[in-house]
Design a protein around this motif. Structure first.
Motif, PDB file in Angstrom:
ATOM      1  N   VAL A  50     -14.248  15.970  -3.731  1.00 52.52           N
ATOM      2  CA  VAL A  50     -15.202  16.699  -2.888  1.00 52.52           C
ATOM      3  C   VAL A  50     -15.794  17.880  -3.649  1.00 52.52           C
ATOM      4  CG1 VAL A  50     -15.443  18.072  -0.788  1.00 52.52           C
ATOM      5  CG2 VAL A  50     -14.063  15.992  -0.757  1.00 52.52           C
ATOM      6  N   ILE A  51     -14.949  18.593  -4.408  1.00 54.92           N
ATOM      7  CA  ILE A  51     -15.433  19.729  -5.189  1.00 54.92           C
ATOM      8  C   ILE A  51     -16.463  19.266  -6.217  1.00 54.92           C
ATOM      9  CG2 ILE A  51     -14.763  21.510  -6.857  1.00 54.92           C
ATOM     10  CD1 ILE A  51     -12.065  21.692  -5.410  1.00 54.92           C
ATOM     11  N   VAL A  58     -15.145  24.299   0.659  1.00 59.87           N
ATOM     12  CA  VAL A  58     -14.870  23.202  -0.281  1.00 59.87           C
ATOM     13  C   VAL A  58     -13.599  23.489  -1.083  1.00 59.87           C
ATOM     14  CG1 VAL A  58     -15.712  22.030  -2.352  1.00 59.87           C
ATOM     15  CG2 VAL A  58     -17.266  22.448  -0.441  1.00 59.87           C
ATOM     16  N   TYR A 118     -17.145  24.673   9.896  1.00 61.65           N
ATOM     17  CA  TYR A 118     -16.185  24.584   8.801  1.00 61.65           C
ATOM     18  C   TYR A 118     -14.770  24.907   9.283  1.00 61.65           C
ATOM     19  CZ  TYR A 118     -19.874  24.378   5.215  1.00 61.65           C
ATOM     20  OH  TYR A 118     -20.925  23.991   4.430  1.00 61.65           O
ATOM     21  N   SER A 131     -19.810  27.953   2.113  1.00 63.04           N
ATOM     22  CA  SER A 131     -19.612  26.533   1.805  1.00 63.04           C
ATOM     23  C   SER A 131     -18.671  26.372   0.620  1.00 63.04           C
ATOM     24  CB  SER A 131     -20.959  25.860   1.501  1.00 63.04           C
ATOM     25  OG  SER A 131     -21.809  25.898   2.623  1.00 63.04           O
ATOM     26  N   ALA A 132     -18.801  27.248  -0.363  1.00 57.91           N
ATOM     27  CA  ALA A 132     -17.901  27.201  -1.523  1.00 57.91           C
ATOM     28  C   ALA A 132     -16.459  27.467  -1.100  1.00 57.91           C
ATOM     29  CB  ALA A 132     -18.348  28.226  -2.567  1.00 57.91           C
ATOM     30  N   GLY A 138     -24.145  18.189  -5.984  1.00 57.10           N
ATOM     31  CA  GLY A 138     -25.136  18.357  -4.926  1.00 57.10           C
ATOM     32  C   GLY A 138     -25.891  19.669  -5.052  1.00 57.10           C
ATOM     33  N   VAL A 139     -25.165  20.749  -5.364  1.00 57.55           N
ATOM     34  CA  VAL A 139     -25.810  22.059  -5.523  1.00 57.55           C
ATOM     35  C   VAL A 139     -26.766  22.040  -6.707  1.00 57.55           C
ATOM     36  CG1 VAL A 139     -25.391  24.464  -6.142  1.00 57.55           C
ATOM     37  CG2 VAL A 139     -23.965  23.354  -4.414  1.00 57.55           C
ATOM     38  N   TYR A 185     -19.460  18.083  12.317  1.00 56.11           N
ATOM     39  CA  TYR A 185     -20.466  17.728  11.315  1.00 56.11           C
ATOM     40  C   TYR A 185     -21.859  17.785  11.928  1.00 56.11           C
ATOM     41  CZ  TYR A 185     -17.229  16.386   7.611  1.00 56.11           C
ATOM     42  OH  TYR A 185     -16.282  16.404   6.623  1.00 56.11           O
ATOM     43  N   SER A 192     -19.706  18.286  -4.551  1.00 58.58           N
ATOM     44  CA  SER A 192     -20.395  19.485  -4.057  1.00 58.58           C
ATOM     45  C   SER A 192     -21.135  20.191  -5.181  1.00 58.58           C
ATOM     46  CB  SER A 192     -19.390  20.442  -3.411  1.00 58.58           C
ATOM     47  OG  SER A 192     -18.749  19.835  -2.313  1.00 58.58           O
TER      48      SER A 192
END
Length: 417
Positions: free
Chosen positions: A240-241, A232, A189, A228-229, A247-248, A202, A244
């Motif tokens: 992207v937010i 982001v 990251y 990860s939060a 996805g969570v 990546y 994400s």
């Protein structure tokens, strides 16, 4: 400027080998494992010192300065109290052994951070800590994945009556490996935030996450979601937010079922795998007997093991702060809390945005791991080594030596008259 990719590669190799020195590399032989660990660590400390002196001999126009000394001085105070506690320790030889290993780790961290700082001052190749650690994490995580598929008897630890396989095996505690995988993700990251190679980082993230999931570590999974939060949010990209969050929401039920709630055993989760009753016994039957100075450095009872009435027996507390409370008492825990406080202050006041961001994300998995395992003030482990490096990132600085123009004395010839 000094340019050497070879030295950069040596730094990566040095850190990789240092991390490997905390693994049980020879599971069938305790003696060989201990000799290898000790010999490798001492050798790597010497190599870090030798590399530093070699660079200094070639570039005498640079010197070190030291900022934010208070966290380091408080950490040394904690170690000095630990050394003094050998006098009243219930197991003095064990206390001295643990103290020696942790001090040796600090010496390595001291030379390594100086080496990296000095190299960055004299070289065009910037040795970012996230670059060095990220490469080391990639190599080690790939090694564990290789072992998972080709030597599962060594690299897989069977739990829950043999129904759950966890990566780590007899090489290392799966929770400790999970923490390391999260730190690998942190480096990925950080490198991405620094606009470095997307493909490589990546790839590092993918490998780190895969290793994390195979360890089945609940605490490390929580740490990964937090870092990860942060990543982001720092991107400041609404798309992207949003993706994400979606996805969570989609993945979290699967993670909860497979990792958090293993085999549907909610009682195990609520008791933190038996830790809560164990901690209760540590307070009521252990701490109250020696509240002020404890049982001695890394000792938690009068004997080798603390015999818990309502839980299991163990020689460590599975919480780094309770560990300090038991082995160095109220005096020790006061010093450790002060040390943590001043470390936070040093991080928050730093004008170096890169190191400040890196330290915050590094601290999250290390701290969460400390709540349930050996931790930063526990028995010798690489979490301690990582915390020492984190402290010293804000202490060691390299700067050009101030040039002073020599004073010229003019000789005046006088003629006698």
């Amino acid at each position: 400027m000094y340019r050497s990719q070879a030295v950069l590669n040596k730094l990566i190799l040095l850190l990789t080998l240092r991390i490997l020195s905390y693994f049980t590399l020879f599971p069938d032989s305790v003696i060989l494992t201990q000799i290898t660990k000790t010999g490798l660590r001492v050798l790597l400390t010497f190599l870090a010192f030798a590399m530093l002196k070699s660079l200094q001999d070639k570039h005498r126009s640079f010197s070190f300065s030291y900022d934010n000394r208070t966290p380091l001085l408080l950490y040394i105070s904690y170690l000095l109290l630990g050394l003094l506690s050998v006098v009243w320790a219930s197991l003095p030889y064990y206390s001295l052994l643990q103290w020696s290993m942790i001090v040796e780790a600090l010496v390595f961290a001291w030379f390594f951070t100086q080496l990296v700082s000095f190299y960055n001052a004299v070289s065009d190749n910037h040795a970012r800590f996230s670059l060095l650690f990220g490469r080391a994490a990639l190599f080690i995580c790939l090694g564990f994945l290789f072992g998972w598929y080709f030597d599962p008897e060594t690299f897989a630890r069977m739990t829950h009556a043999g129904e759950v396989a966890r990566l780590g095996g007899i090489i290392i505690n799966p929770n400790e490996l999970g923490m390391f995988a999260v730190l690998g993700a942190v480096m990925g990251y950080t490198e991405l935030l620094e606009k470095q190679s997307k493909k490589l980082n990546y790839g590092l993230l993918a490998v780190s996450v895969y290793v994390l999931l195979l360890t089945q570590s609940r605490s490390s999974l929580i740490a990964f979601l937090l870092v990860s939060a942060i990543f982001v949010l720092r991107l400041r990209n609404l798309r992207v937010i949003s993706l994400s969050v979606i996805g969570v929401v989609v993945v979290l039920p699967f993670l909860f079922q497979s990792i958090i709630l293993k085999q549907g055993d909610m009682e195990e989760v609520m008791s933190m795998t038996g830790r809560l009753p164990f901690w209760q016994d540590l307070f009521t039957d252990g701490f109250t007997k020696r509240p002020l100075l404890g049982y001695g450095f890394m000792c938690v009872a009068e004997g080798e093991y603390f015999e818990s009435i309502h839980s299991y027996s163990a020689k460590m507390t599975h919480n780094t702060f309770i560990q300090v409370l038991l082995n160095l008492g109220l005096v020790g825990i006061f010093i450790c809390f002060l040390q943590l406080l001043y470390t936070f202050v040093a991080i928050g006041r730093s004008s170096d945005a890169y190191h400040r961001s890196l330290a915050i994300m590094m601290f999250i998995p290390i701290f969460i791991n400390s709540l349930t395992e050996f931790g930063i003030f526990g028995e010798s482990n690489y979490g301690i080594q990582f915390y020492q490096l984190l402290i010293l990132l804000f202490v060691v600085k390299t700067q050009p030596v101030a040039s002073v123009e020599p004073i010229r004395i003019r000789h005046i010839n006088t003629v006698a008259t």
